[in-house]
Design a protein around this motif. Structure first.
Motif, short mmCIF file in Angstrom:
data_model
loop_
_atom_site.label_atom_id
_atom_site.label_comp_id
_atom_site.label_asym_id
_atom_site.label_seq_id
_atom_site.Cartn_x
_atom_site.Cartn_y
_atom_site.Cartn_z
N ILE A 306 0.86 -1.18 0.00
CA ILE A 306 0.00 0.00 0.00
C ILE A 306 0.89 1.23 0.00
CG2 ILE A 306 -1.79 1.24 1.28
CD1 ILE A 306 -2.38 -1.55 2.63
N GLU A 307 0.69 2.11 -0.95
CA GLU A 307 1.53 3.29 -1.04
C GLU A 307 1.27 4.21 0.15
OE1 GLU A 307 2.73 6.84 -4.20
OE2 GLU A 307 1.45 5.17 -4.83
N LEU A 308 2.36 4.62 0.81
CA LEU A 308 2.29 5.48 1.99
C LEU A 308 3.17 6.72 1.77
CD1 LEU A 308 2.71 2.71 4.75
CD2 LEU A 308 0.58 3.78 4.00
N PRO A 309 2.94 7.79 2.53
CA PRO A 309 3.77 8.99 2.40
C PRO A 309 5.25 8.68 2.60
CG PRO A 309 1.84 9.46 3.73
CD PRO A 309 1.84 7.99 3.50
N TYR A 310 6.07 9.21 1.72
CA TYR A 310 7.52 8.98 1.74
C TYR A 310 8.17 10.34 1.91
CZ TYR A 310 12.05 7.09 0.10
OH TYR A 310 13.37 6.72 -0.02
N THR A 311 8.66 10.63 3.12
CA THR A 311 9.10 11.99 3.44
C THR A 311 10.59 12.01 3.78
OG1 THR A 311 6.90 12.38 4.37
CG2 THR A 311 8.56 14.07 4.75
N VAL A 312 11.40 12.33 2.77
CA VAL A 312 12.83 12.55 2.97
C VAL A 312 13.12 13.99 2.59
CG1 VAL A 312 15.15 11.91 2.22
CG2 VAL A 312 13.42 10.14 2.52
N LYS A 313 13.70 14.73 3.52
CA LYS A 313 14.00 16.14 3.28
C LYS A 313 15.51 16.34 3.39
CE LYS A 313 9.51 17.69 4.96
NZ LYS A 313 8.76 18.63 5.82
N GLY A 314 16.18 16.26 2.25
CA GLY A 314 17.63 16.34 2.27
C GLY A 314 18.21 15.10 2.92
N MET A 315 18.87 15.28 4.06
CA MET A 315 19.41 14.16 4.82
C MET A 315 18.51 13.77 5.99
SD MET A 315 22.11 12.81 3.57
CE MET A 315 22.65 11.89 4.99
N ASP A 316 17.39 14.45 6.16
CA ASP A 316 16.49 14.20 7.29
C ASP A 316 15.24 13.45 6.84
OD1 ASP A 316 18.21 15.56 9.01
OD2 ASP A 316 17.26 17.49 8.61
N VAL A 317 14.59 12.81 7.79
CA VAL A 317 13.37 12.05 7.51
C VAL A 317 12.27 12.49 8.47
CG1 VAL A 317 14.50 10.02 6.54
CG2 VAL A 317 14.20 10.20 9.02
N SER A 318 11.03 12.22 8.08
CA SER A 318 9.87 12.54 8.91
C SER A 318 8.92 11.35 8.90
CB SER A 318 9.16 13.79 8.36
OG SER A 318 7.94 14.00 9.05
N PHE A 319 8.47 10.97 10.09
CA PHE A 319 7.59 9.80 10.22
C PHE A 319 6.20 10.12 10.74
CE2 PHE A 319 11.94 8.02 11.06
CZ PHE A 319 12.06 7.33 9.87
N SER A 320 5.96 11.32 11.22
CA SER A 320 4.68 11.62 11.87
C SER A 320 3.52 11.59 10.88
CB SER A 320 4.75 12.98 12.58
OG SER A 320 5.07 14.01 11.66
N GLY A 321 3.70 12.18 9.68
CA GLY A 321 2.64 12.15 8.69
C GLY A 321 2.37 10.75 8.19
N LEU A 322 3.43 9.98 8.00
CA LEU A 322 3.30 8.59 7.60
C LEU A 322 2.51 7.79 8.63
CD1 LEU A 322 4.13 5.96 6.09
CD2 LEU A 322 6.33 6.11 7.25
N LEU A 323 2.82 8.01 9.91
CA LEU A 323 2.12 7.31 10.99
C LEU A 323 0.64 7.66 11.00
CD1 LEU A 323 2.11 5.53 13.52
CD2 LEU A 323 2.76 7.56 14.84
N THR A 324 0.32 8.94 10.88
CA THR A 324 -1.08 9.37 10.86
C THR A 324 -1.84 8.71 9.71
OG1 THR A 324 -0.51 11.51 11.83
CG2 THR A 324 -2.63 11.36 10.70
#
Length: 459
Positions: A306-324
């Motif tokens: 299932i396609e989920l949000p993939y959030t890589v910002k430069g060298m940083d990552v974010s998981f909160s939107g993916l979790l929601t």
């Protein structure tokens, strides 16, 4: 921010005259080769989880592929770690084990839901570090709940004395008053949960005063890195540190400290996995992340991605939107049968781990590195190790992924002892009046005076 320790722990003046705890049996089998039920049955029988000791072996430990456990008969020669030579004439501390000239330290870890005590020694005759014992105890919260600081601190206070006794008895089964052989008491200064950190810091201070042994404060993250470097004999890797409280890509940067190339900008990867496990009702026993890993293997490989949000910002990552997003899918589509728990766990793992592999590859390119060292509790995950190895082999056919199993990835006392003994050997100790703990203590804030200058490419 300093955490003033006001926790009372009752420690007998001679803990070895107290009633002895049951001696743990032989170490647990590799978690990937036995069922969860057999693991928990052994833990429930003994009350203590024992990790295998590391003893002499002159050969380099092979890179762990297909997730085999590191052998119990391996140790590491100092030269393999490429650290600064030890100042030995004379050493900047008192060696208590005078008969053999060995430096032996005890490490106490309790920054989260695991409390562990490790005994580690350095033998100058062979120039080797080896782990003599490494028992630990885990606080398991009820299903659907996380572990809270207050209850976790109570757990640590109830078990720390028995663990110290067990660790010393395992390390020196035929020695009376083995505490007289210790040259240092190492403890976790931070980061971590305030109340559990306080409990273990109080215990460390008490033992230090009781036995007249120096204290060494250790950064929890650096402890993970130095344990990985020792067990895998990886001198200068790019480090992926993934756990319940931290997500970082790290290198040593020639300035006497580690450099964080990238990290999470909100929640840690382990926290993301744990919270999702609670949403879909997975057990906390032995850990939520492990149960997600097993659930993702169900249905015999016929899982739906299932396609989920993939959030890589430069060298940083974010998981909160993916979790929601994945939580909403679980609440709306699980009941209708459109997706299964296995589908969601599989998709969540694939997305998160792809993000971690991407930023790790970028760090390897920047640092010109050929080795990746994976540390932290999430690094036990078989699928993450597979994906990382695919990237490394595609990028550099002779590259290596250095990974460990649950004995040394998960929080343990030996990792604190390893970082602590390196600090002690280079003349760094912690005065009692400065032995506070803190919930916020970044990897790049801790001094690592034992490292050589290696990576000049990103100065």
């Amino acid at each position: 921010m300093k955490c003033e320790a006001r926790v009372k722990i009752k420690i007998p003046r001679d803990i070895f005259k107290s009633q002895k705890t049951q001696q743990p049996p032989a170490s647990l089998t590799d978690r990937h080769k036995v069922s969860q039920n057999s693991i928990m049955a052994e833990l429930e029988t003994t009350g203590v989880e024992r990790t295998q000791p590391i003893e002499a072996n002159s050969q380099r430990t092979p890179v762990k592929r297909k997730h085999e456990s590191i052998g119990s008969d391996s140790s590491v020669i100092v030269d393999m770690m490429e650290n600064i030579p030890l100042p030995l004439n004379p050493p900047p501390y008192e060696i208590k084990y005078v008969e053999h000239g060995r430096t032996i330290v005890l490490g106490i870890e309790g920054s989260a839901n695991k409390v562990g005590v490790g005994v580690l020694q350095y033998d100058p005759s062979t120039c080797r570090y080896s782990i003599l014992s490494n028992p630990r105890k885990t606080y398991v919260a009820p299903a659907g709940h996380g572990f809270l600081p207050k209850q976790t601190a109570w757990h640590h206070q109830n078990h720390i004395v028995a663990l110290v006794r067990t660790a010393l008895e395992m390390a020196f089964p035929k020695v009376s008053n083995p505490e007289r052989l210790l040259s240092g008491i190492c403890y976790t200064k931070g980061p971590g949960m305030g109340a559990p950190l306080q409990s273990c810091a109080v215990a460390a201070r008490t033992f230090s005063l009781l036995w007249n042994i120096p204290l060494i404060a250790v950064n929890h993250c650096v402890g993970h890195i130095e344990m990985g470097r020792m067990v895998c004999e990886s001198a200068n890797p790019v480090v992926l540190y993934v756990s319940g409280g931290n997500t970082q890509v790290i290198c040593y940067n020639d300035s006497g400290s580690y450099h964080i190339f990238g990290e999470t900008i909100d929640i840690a990867v382990g926290n993301c996995l744990d919270r999702f496990a609670r949403v879909i009702g997975l057990s906390n026993d032995p850990s939520p992340g492990y149960n997600i890993e097993q659930t993702a293997k169900e249905n015999g490989g016929t899982l739906k991605y299932i396609e989920l949000p993939y959030t890589v910002k430069g060298m940083d990552v974010s998981f909160s939107g993916l979790l929601t997003h994945v939580e909403q899918l679980a609440k709306t589509k699980l009941k209708t049968g459109e997706v299964s728990k296995a589908d969601l766990c599989f998709s969540l793992q694939e997305t998160i781990f792809a993000m971690l592999v991407e930023i790790t590859e970028r760090a390897m390119a920047h640092a010109g590195a050929s080795e990746v060292l994976m540390v932290g509790g999430v690094a036990c995950n078989v699928r993450l190790q597979e994906m990382m190895e695919l990237m490394v082999q595609d990028r550099r056919p002779k590259g290596k992924v250095c990974a460990m199993d649950h004995r040394y990835c998960i929080d343990n006392g030996a990792m604190i002892a390893q970082a602590g003994i390196l600090a002690l050997q280079h003349g760094h100790t912690t005065p009692i009046e400065d032995s506070w703990c803190t919930q916020r203590y970044r990897t790049d804030q801790a001094a690592v005076p034992w490292r050589k200058n290696k990576l000049a490419s990103f100065q």
